[in-house]
Design a protein around this motif. Structure first.
Motif, PDB file in Angstrom:
ATOM      1  N   GLU A 162      39.769 100.098  56.603  1.00  0.00           N
ATOM      2  CA  GLU A 162      38.955  98.884  56.589  1.00  0.00           C
ATOM      3  C   GLU A 162      37.998  98.859  57.781  1.00  0.00           C
ATOM      4  OE1 GLU A 162      41.870  95.822  56.606  1.00  0.00           O
ATOM      5  OE2 GLU A 162      42.613  96.263  54.584  1.00  0.00           O
ATOM      6  N   ASN A 163      38.488  99.264  58.966  1.00  0.00           N
ATOM      7  CA  ASN A 163      37.653  99.231  60.177  1.00  0.00           C
ATOM      8  C   ASN A 163      36.486 100.205  60.112  1.00  0.00           C
ATOM      9  OD1 ASN A 163      39.334  97.316  61.303  1.00  0.00           O
ATOM     10  ND2 ASN A 163      40.572  98.814  62.432  1.00  0.00           N
ATOM     11  N   VAL A 164      36.659 101.301  59.393  1.00  0.00           N
ATOM     12  CA  VAL A 164      35.626 102.342  59.399  1.00  0.00           C
ATOM     13  C   VAL A 164      34.328 101.856  58.762  1.00  0.00           C
ATOM     14  CG1 VAL A 164      36.080 103.444  57.160  1.00  0.00           C
ATOM     15  CG2 VAL A 164      35.349 104.839  59.105  1.00  0.00           C
ATOM     16  N   GLU A 165      34.376 100.803  57.978  1.00  0.00           N
ATOM     17  CA  GLU A 165      33.159 100.299  57.347  1.00  0.00           C
ATOM     18  C   GLU A 165      32.119  99.905  58.396  1.00  0.00           C
ATOM     19  OE1 GLU A 165      31.698  97.108  53.926  1.00  0.00           O
ATOM     20  OE2 GLU A 165      33.775  97.079  54.639  1.00  0.00           O
ATOM     21  N   ALA A 166      32.589  99.320  59.496  1.00  0.00           N
ATOM     22  CA  ALA A 166      31.657  98.936  60.557  1.00  0.00           C
ATOM     23  C   ALA A 166      31.016 100.164  61.193  1.00  0.00           C
ATOM     24  CB  ALA A 166      32.385  98.103  61.613  1.00  0.00           C
ATOM     25  N   VAL A 167      31.802 101.215  61.396  1.00  0.00           N
ATOM     26  CA  VAL A 167      31.264 102.454  61.974  1.00  0.00           C
ATOM     27  C   VAL A 167      30.264 103.082  61.008  1.00  0.00           C
ATOM     28  CG1 VAL A 167      31.855 104.672  63.010  1.00  0.00           C
ATOM     29  CG2 VAL A 167      33.473 102.769  63.158  1.00  0.00           C
ATOM     30  N   ILE A 168      30.591 103.073  59.720  1.00  0.00           N
ATOM     31  CA  ILE A 168      29.677 103.626  58.712  1.00  0.00           C
ATOM     32  C   ILE A 168      28.344 102.884  58.742  1.00  0.00           C
ATOM     33  CG2 ILE A 168      29.303 103.858  56.221  1.00  0.00           C
ATOM     34  CD1 ILE A 168      32.313 104.369  55.926  1.00  0.00           C
ATOM     35  N   HIS A 169      28.405 101.573  58.920  1.00  0.00           N
ATOM     36  CA  HIS A 169      27.174 100.780  58.970  1.00  0.00           C
ATOM     37  C   HIS A 169      26.309 101.201  60.157  1.00  0.00           C
ATOM     38  CE1 HIS A 169      24.525  97.402  58.256  1.00  0.00           C
ATOM     39  NE2 HIS A 169      24.696  96.968  59.499  1.00  0.00           N
ATOM     40  N   VAL A 170      26.931 101.406  61.319  1.00  0.00           N
ATOM     41  CA  VAL A 170      26.194 101.855  62.504  1.00  0.00           C
ATOM     42  C   VAL A 170      25.550 103.208  62.245  1.00  0.00           C
ATOM     43  CG1 VAL A 170      26.459 102.649  64.895  1.00  0.00           C
ATOM     44  CG2 VAL A 170      27.568 100.539  64.155  1.00  0.00           C
ATOM     45  N   VAL A 171      26.315 104.123  61.650  1.00  0.00           N
ATOM     46  CA  VAL A 171      25.810 105.472  61.378  1.00  0.00           C
ATOM     47  C   VAL A 171      24.653 105.438  60.386  1.00  0.00           C
ATOM     48  CG1 VAL A 171      26.413 107.686  60.315  1.00  0.00           C
ATOM     49  CG2 VAL A 171      27.966 106.628  61.964  1.00  0.00           C
ATOM     50  N   GLU A 172      24.760 104.635  59.342  1.00  0.00           N
ATOM     51  CA  GLU A 172      23.690 104.560  58.344  1.00  0.00           C
ATOM     52  C   GLU A 172      22.400 104.020  58.953  1.00  0.00           C
ATOM     53  OE1 GLU A 172      25.443 102.198  55.288  1.00  0.00           O
ATOM     54  OE2 GLU A 172      26.306 103.919  54.235  1.00  0.00           O
ATOM     55  N   GLU A 173      22.519 103.009  59.829  1.00  0.00           N
ATOM     56  CA  GLU A 173      21.326 102.478  60.489  1.00  0.00           C
ATOM     57  C   GLU A 173      20.693 103.525  61.405  1.00  0.00           C
ATOM     58  OE1 GLU A 173      22.376  98.852  62.467  1.00  0.00           O
ATOM     59  OE2 GLU A 173      21.895  97.645  60.697  1.00  0.00           O
ATOM     60  N   ALA A 174      21.526 104.266  62.122  1.00  0.00           N
ATOM     61  CA  ALA A 174      21.005 105.307  63.016  1.00  0.00           C
ATOM     62  C   ALA A 174      20.354 106.432  62.227  1.00  0.00           C
ATOM     63  CB  ALA A 174      22.141 105.854  63.881  1.00  0.00           C
ATOM     64  N   ASP A 175      20.894 106.736  61.052  1.00  0.00           N
ATOM     65  CA  ASP A 175      20.352 107.807  60.220  1.00  0.00           C
ATOM     66  C   ASP A 175      18.971 107.439  59.671  1.00  0.00           C
ATOM     67  OD1 ASP A 175      20.610 110.341  58.783  1.00  0.00           O
ATOM     68  OD2 ASP A 175      20.822 109.112  56.982  1.00  0.00           O
ATOM     69  N   ALA A 176      18.775 106.167  59.415  1.00  0.00           N
ATOM     70  CA  ALA A 176      17.515 105.716  58.824  1.00  0.00           C
ATOM     71  C   ALA A 176      16.438 105.421  59.863  1.00  0.00           C
ATOM     72  CB  ALA A 176      17.762 104.464  57.982  1.00  0.00           C
ATOM     73  N   ALA A 177      16.806 105.473  61.144  1.00  0.00           N
ATOM     74  CA  ALA A 177      15.899 104.993  62.191  1.00  0.00           C
ATOM     75  C   ALA A 177      14.786 105.973  62.535  1.00  0.00           C
ATOM     76  CB  ALA A 177      16.695 104.642  63.443  1.00  0.00           C
ATOM     77  N   ASP A 178      15.039 107.282  62.519  1.00  0.00           N
ATOM     78  CA  ASP A 178      14.045 108.254  62.985  1.00  0.00           C
ATOM     79  C   ASP A 178      14.296 109.592  62.303  1.00  0.00           C
ATOM     80  OD1 ASP A 178      16.341 109.194  64.357  1.00  0.00           O
ATOM     81  OD2 ASP A 178      15.851 107.927  66.076  1.00  0.00           O
TER      82      ASP A 178
END
Length: 756
Positions: A162-178
């Motif tokens: 359940e907690n990993v969803e927050a980490v996945i969200h951070v990673v997805e935002e970082a992946d889309a940033a640059d």
């Protein structure tokens, strides 16, 4: 018992429907609120297995609940780790992940403080040259354009998912940033994405299976109301079964795959059981019976067959409850509950609706389809089914050879089966965790042990007095033995000892993919050679845990319990069929024919998925292995389901044979009178299973394809050709019961359709 149950429902139909509706609303509320907390991605084995003992000792006496590790990958198409922009990206992602707080991130992997390459640079002066070399290889690729970041998630394995969803969200935002590529992979993220993919497959299966089932039902009934009744009853059974799963799961968490199993089996059997009752009801109404009498007649005939069929499925699935693995037990429990719910709905709610509707069951009829619908018991018509039956019975030996030979040839490919567990590499290409692990293997698998070996190491647990010199020497011998074995290229990590000094953990980075058969072979060498040699005569117990140990134990369970389940299901089927038909020949033939269809299904699984025959044409993925749990699970499910058609058909044949004594005419009459219903029921099951086979995950493709193909083979080649041909060859011998068995009580099942 059935007559009494149906009589109560018929006498008070509004009360029955009201109670059923209230139960459905309550069940829906329970499912909505409790289902998620009832399911888990953990596959647990019985506590007596070595991997479970190791995990329990570590949890109780050393570290508490196991923590799950995750990796975050940062890659640049042009920059290297020496570029300031690369460092800024890594440190920014790291800061965002740590900002999630201690309730999400719990220190570093295995207690190490290093999360990423730039922390390693700062700490390099405090590390030995060997540690520096190994950590550098684990943190940065040879080309310097990819780095790994290691994290440990807080909480138990269930909480981590359940907690990993927050980490996945951070990673997805970082992946889309640059321009940087940022991905995440690990047990928790894979489980999370697997759940997402399973939900998509479930929705896709419903979108395909339900419309096709509606079309088949419309073809059989020719009326909208009669078509919607079976579907509505199936949905009601699914909702009640999911509620039961939700409640049971609060006490014993069930594997998440049980939800898909309930929906898939519920649609298949729920529609089929209702189809038989509705079709018989319409036949009796066509003969002039009042609605109440028609419902009672349908219950006394088709209702008994439905009850027997459902009980057969349940008894076959009980065999899976013997297997001491939560995966089998969860799937079996889900299937059992939805079959019981479907039986209850078919024998209570359906009679109540039918008596209220009466002739209106044919409301909103479609003229063209209604002309060809199954509406009466006119078995005198000589259609294609009758012509085929007579041709088969004229040349029975030729017919048997023409069908049995290809089925046996397909079964032969089963001996080429390679079982294992499909992992993230078989996820669809859109899966981010698959993308992460492919990059992971490309950039970091050239060394002695890939990062996967560090994420899922073997955990060697020593239970004894760690201060005893003999135990210390044994641990040293084990470490040296592993160093000398090229199969284990990386030495064990430092020894962890609990405060009481009565338990120690030696962590061994494991070679290869943790869930592969090859890794299981290495685990066998560790358990059966290295540890016994090092600890012979030492007052300590040694257990090996970790993912590979769990997989190896699971393979052992499947190998050991498969023949037990086979004997249980086959023996039970033989006894029940012998009691129903008062013959030992009928059950022997039924078992042989079912084994033929199951064997051919296994062979097709190997041909299509392992060998890649027509894989692209069918839209399936190739798989290096067939999941080890699938053959046994398919066997139990298919043996239960395929008995339906044998009972529906053979009971009709037996009734006609008792009346006329003419074996050939009895077989022809039985096939003619049940052909369309059985074909329709089989097509519905094939449509439902085929819908799930169209999913994107290879496990659902394997399971849906296997179930659909087996039902199709059984309801066509076996029922239409092998059954009549074999019955013609044996003649009166079909009904042979040795004198010493004639004391056995008769379990009479009425025909599924047609006249009495």
């Amino acid at each position: 018992m059935i007559s009494a149950l149906i009589r109560i429902s018929v006498r008070r139909p509004l009360v029955t429907i009201g109670v059923g509706g209230l139960l459905g609303v309550v069940a829906a509320g329970i499912t909505f609120n409790l289902l998620d907390s009832a399911l888990t991605t953990d596959f647990r084995l019985a506590g007596r297995y070595e991997s479970e003992r190791a995990a329990a000792l570590l949890e109780d006496r050393l570290r508490g609940p196991e923590k799950l590790a995750e990796i975050v990958i940062v890659q640049s198409p042009s920059l290297t780790v020496d570029d300031p922009a690369f460092r800024a990206k890594v440190e920014a992602v790291h800061a965002q992940i740590l900002a999630l707080g201690p309730e999400t991130i719990d220190g570093g992997i295995d207690g190490e403080p290093l999360h990423h390459y730039y922390q390693f640079i700062a700490a390099r002066a405090f590390l030995s040259p060997q540690q520096q070399e190994e950590l550098h290889r684990l943190l940065v690729s040879d080309d310097g354009q990819t780095v790994l970041m290691y994290y440990t998630l807080a909480g138990s394995s269930v909480e981590a998912t359940e907690n990993v969803e927050a980490v996945i969200h951070v990673v997805e935002e970082a992946d889309a940033a640059d321009d940087f590529r940022v991905l995440i992979g690990g047990d928790a993220s894979v489980a999370f994405e697997n759940n997402e993919l399973a939900a998509e497959d479930l929705e896709r299966g419903e979108q395909i299976g339900i419309p096709v089932a509606l079309i088949v039902l419309l073809g059989l009934f020719g009326a909208v109301v009669a078509t919607l009744l079976p579907l509505g009853l199936a949905v009601a059974a699914i909702v009640v079964a999911l509620a039961a799963i939700s409640i049971i799961g609060q006490l014993f968490q069930l594997v998440f795959f049980v939800q898909m199993m309930v929906v898939m089996i519920g649609l298949a059997v729920g529609i089929d059981y209702s189809l038989l009752i509705v079709s018989r009801f319409r036949e009796e109404m066509g003969r002039g019976l009042a609605p109440r009498d028609a419902v009672m007649k349908a219950g006394e005939t088709a209702g008994r067959t439905v009850l027997f069929s459902g009980a057969t499925v349940v008894l076959a699935l009980i065999g899976l409850l013997i297997v001491p693995a939560s995966f089998y037990q969860s799937l079996a429990l889900g299937a059992i509950l939805v079959v019981i719910a479907a039986l209850a709905a078919t024998l209570t709610l359906l009679p109540a609706w039918l008596v209220l509707l009466g002739p209106k069951v044919d409301f909103l009829s479609i003229p063209f389809l209604a002309r060809f619908s199954v509406k009466d018991a006119d078995t005198s018509r000589r259609g294609l089914q009758d012509l085929m039956t007579r041709a088969v019975m004229r040349y029975p030996i030729v017919s048997i050879v023409l069908i049995a030979a290809p089925l046996l040839a397909l079964s032969y490919f089963y001996f080429d089966i390679r079982t294992g567990l499909n992992d993230v590499n078989t996820f669809p290409d859109k899966a981010k965790t698959k993308e992460a692990f492919l990059l992971f293997e490309e950039k970091f698998s050239e060394g002695t042990v890939s990062p996967a070996g560090y994420l899922s190491p073997a955990e060697i647990v020593v239970d004894g007095d760690i201060g005893d010199p003999r135990v210390e020497q044994a641990i040293g011998r084990l470490e040296q033995s592993l160093l000398d074995d090229p199969a284990f290229p990386v030495p064990p990590a430092r020894l962890e000892v609990n405060d009481a000094r009565d338990l120690a953990l030696l962590t061994l980075p494991f070679p290869g993919k943790p869930a592969s058969p090859e890794a299981a072979e290495d685990m066998a060498a560790l358990r059966e050679q290295h540890i016994p040699a090092a600890f012979a005569g030492i007052p300590a117990e040694v257990y090996v845990g970790g993912l590979t140990a769990e997989v190896a134990d699971f393979y052992g369970i499947v190998d050991f319990y498969t023949p037990i389940v086979f004997i249980f299901v086959l023996g039970l089927s033989f006894i029940i069929l012998m009691m129903v038909f008062r013959s030992i020949v009928i059950p022997i033939k039924a078992i042989i024919m079912n084994l033929l269809s199951v064997g051919a299904t296994y062979g097709l699984l190997v041909l299509v998925f392992q060998k890649g025959v027509a894989t692209d044409l069918l839209g399936f993925q190739r798989a290096e292995v067939i999941d080890a749990w699938i053959p046994l699970f398919l066997f139990a499910i298919l043996f239960g389901l395929s008995m339906d058609y044998h009972v529906f058909l053979l009971s009709r044949i037996r009734e006609r044979y008792d009346e006329s004594g003419d074996n050939t005419e009895a077989v022809s009459y039985g096939l003619r009178s049940t052909g369309r219903i059985i074909t329709g029921a089989a097509l519905i099951m094939v449509a439902v299973f085929g819908g799930f086979a169209m999913g994107e995950t290879v496990v659902n493709q394997l399971l849906g394809f296997g179930l659909g193909v087996a039902v199709l083979l059984d309801a066509t080649l076996v029922r239409s050709i092998l059954v009549p041909a074999s019955m013609e060859v044996l003649g009166k011998g079909n009904w042979y019961l040795p004198p010493f068995l004639r004391w056995i009580p008769e379990l009479r099942v009425e025909e599924a359709s047609g006249e009495n």
